[in-house]
Every structure is written in structure tokens, then in C-alpha cells.
Design an enzyme around this catalytic site. Sequence first.
Site, PDB file in Angstrom:
ATOM      1  N   LYS A  84      18.176 -11.782  -2.028  1.00 24.90           N
ATOM      2  CA  LYS A  84      19.291 -12.663  -2.375  1.00 24.90           C
ATOM      3  C   LYS A  84      18.715 -13.976  -2.909  1.00 24.90           C
ATOM      4  O   LYS A  84      17.924 -14.651  -2.229  1.00 24.90           O
ATOM      5  CB  LYS A  84      20.088 -12.935  -1.107  1.00 24.90           C
ATOM      6  CG  LYS A  84      21.555 -13.122  -1.308  1.00 24.90           C
ATOM      7  CD  LYS A  84      22.171 -13.163   0.074  1.00 24.90           C
ATOM      8  CE  LYS A  84      23.631 -13.430   0.043  1.00 24.90           C
ATOM      9  NZ  LYS A  84      24.118 -13.719   1.394  1.00 24.90           N
TER      10      LYS A  84
HETATM   11  C1  E4P Z   1      27.594 -13.561   1.301  1.00 21.36           C
HETATM   12  O1  E4P Z   1      26.628 -12.997   0.885  1.00 21.36           O
HETATM   13  C2  E4P Z   1      27.602 -14.945   1.804  1.00 21.36           C
HETATM   14  O2  E4P Z   1      26.473 -15.134   2.591  1.00 21.36           O
HETATM   15  C3  E4P Z   1      28.827 -15.225   2.627  1.00 21.36           C
HETATM   16  O3  E4P Z   1      29.881 -14.374   2.266  1.00 21.36           O
HETATM   17  C4  E4P Z   1      29.226 -16.671   2.686  1.00 21.36           C
HETATM   18  O4  E4P Z   1      30.432 -16.792   3.391  1.00 21.36           O
HETATM   19  P1  E4P Z   1      30.993 -18.172   3.985  1.00 21.36           P
HETATM   20  O5  E4P Z   1      31.571 -18.966   2.864  1.00 21.36           O
HETATM   21  O6  E4P Z   1      32.043 -17.753   4.970  1.00 21.36           O
HETATM   22  O7  E4P Z   1      29.815 -18.860   4.621  1.00 21.36           O
END
Ligand code: E4P
Length: 225
Positions: A84
Site C-alpha cells: 500500500k
Molecule cells: C483502507 O485501506 C484505509 O486504510 C481505511 O479504509 C481508512 O479508513 P478510515 O477513514 O476509517 O480511517
Amino acid sequence: MKIFLDTADIEEIRTAARWGILDGVTTNPTLYAKVEGASYEDVLREVCSITPGPVSAEVVADEVEGMLEEGRAFAKLAPNIVVKVPMSESGLEAMSRFAEEGIKTNCTLVFSTNQGFLAAKAGASLISPFVGRLDDINQDGMIVIRELAEIFALHDIESEILAASIRNPLHVTQAALAGAHIATMPFKVLQQMVHHPLTDKGIVQFKADWEKARQAAGAGAGASS
Ligand code: E4P
């Protein structure tokens, strides 16, 4: 649409895997910070052993070489790791280098259609628009999903759209209708999707009626003997 869990909690991941509906997992530094007593690498190895689907592991370096170093190390942990990488100038360069090396990437922190389009051009396998965080600032996060779905279909782009920052079950339905290939969600949202007040009430009612009928049948058999 595939369902991913957005968590580093092993028990949550095991539970969803047992339900037979888990297609993959996304993690990030914030989610890992909630897990006690294990290295990020150990958590990732365990998650990868539970699901054969893609498991996203996030880099924290902000320059290209650092991202490459972290990502290559993650990729060695298991064959289903996806690195990522945040949307940025360095992130784009790192994603295109990872693509050349055959390492899959998930471009995270995407908040506009153009960012998603650029990430796909750089070779990211997954593109993650953050729906909930856009909604939080009074912008419709689903527009990014819908526009990317249209662009990817029009131009035969193979990257998959991963609706991230999902906050409620309605987001999941909307993401599916908008053309997301994947939605990643907290375990709580997955549980909310399972339940409906009328389903839960119906289960209790059927059980009560069954017990009543069995007692009546038992009493009837006793009276006739
Ligand atoms: C996904 O890969 C992200 O890490 C995640 O959905 C972020 O979500 P949040 O806005 O609830 O922290």
C-alpha cells in the site's frame, strides 16, 4: 463486488473467513497501532495465512527508495501481499517501479478522480478512494468511485477500484452500485450488514413457536397414551 476487512485484528479476520465471505484484508499503521504485542510483519504473516486473498501492507517512508525498501520486504512475507503506497509524487514513482518488479500495489489516500486515474497509469493494481473521509468534509465520496468506474470501463483500465473508509452498510450498497470492484470495511460494518431487526425478531419468534408446538405435541402424546 469483493468484500475486504479493514482491520489488523486477527480474531475479526478469522471470524469473517469462517463466514465464507472474506475476499481480502487491508491494514494501515493506525489499524496496526490497535494490535498489542506483535510486530507488523508477524501480523501480516498471520493474516496472509488466514486468507488467500490480497492483504495490503502500508509503507510509511516518504521518499521513493524508502518505499521500495519497505515494500520489497513486505512482498517477501507472503505471495498475497499487496504493497500500500500513498498518493504522492514519490508514491507514483514507487508504484511504477513496483509494477516493473511484478509487485502489486494499492494506492491509498485517494480523494479525487484524477488521483485515482494517475495511480492506475502508474500501474497500481488497487485504487483506494476514501469515501468516508470525503463525506466527513461534506463532499460526496461516491462520486469519485462512480467517475473512476466509468473511466476504467471506457478506457479498458484493469486496476480495481477499492472503496475505502467505509463507515456504514449504506456505503457498501452505494459503492457496489457505483461500480466499485471491492469495498473494505471495519468488522462492525460487516456485522451490521448481517443483521436486520425483522430477521433477528423472526428467529426468536420461530424458536418460541417451535418450542410451543413441541410442548403441545408432547402433551397430546401423553394424553393419548
Ligand atoms: C483502507 O485501506 C484505509 O486504510 C481505511 O479504509 C481508512 O479508513 P478510515 O477513514 O476509517 O480511517
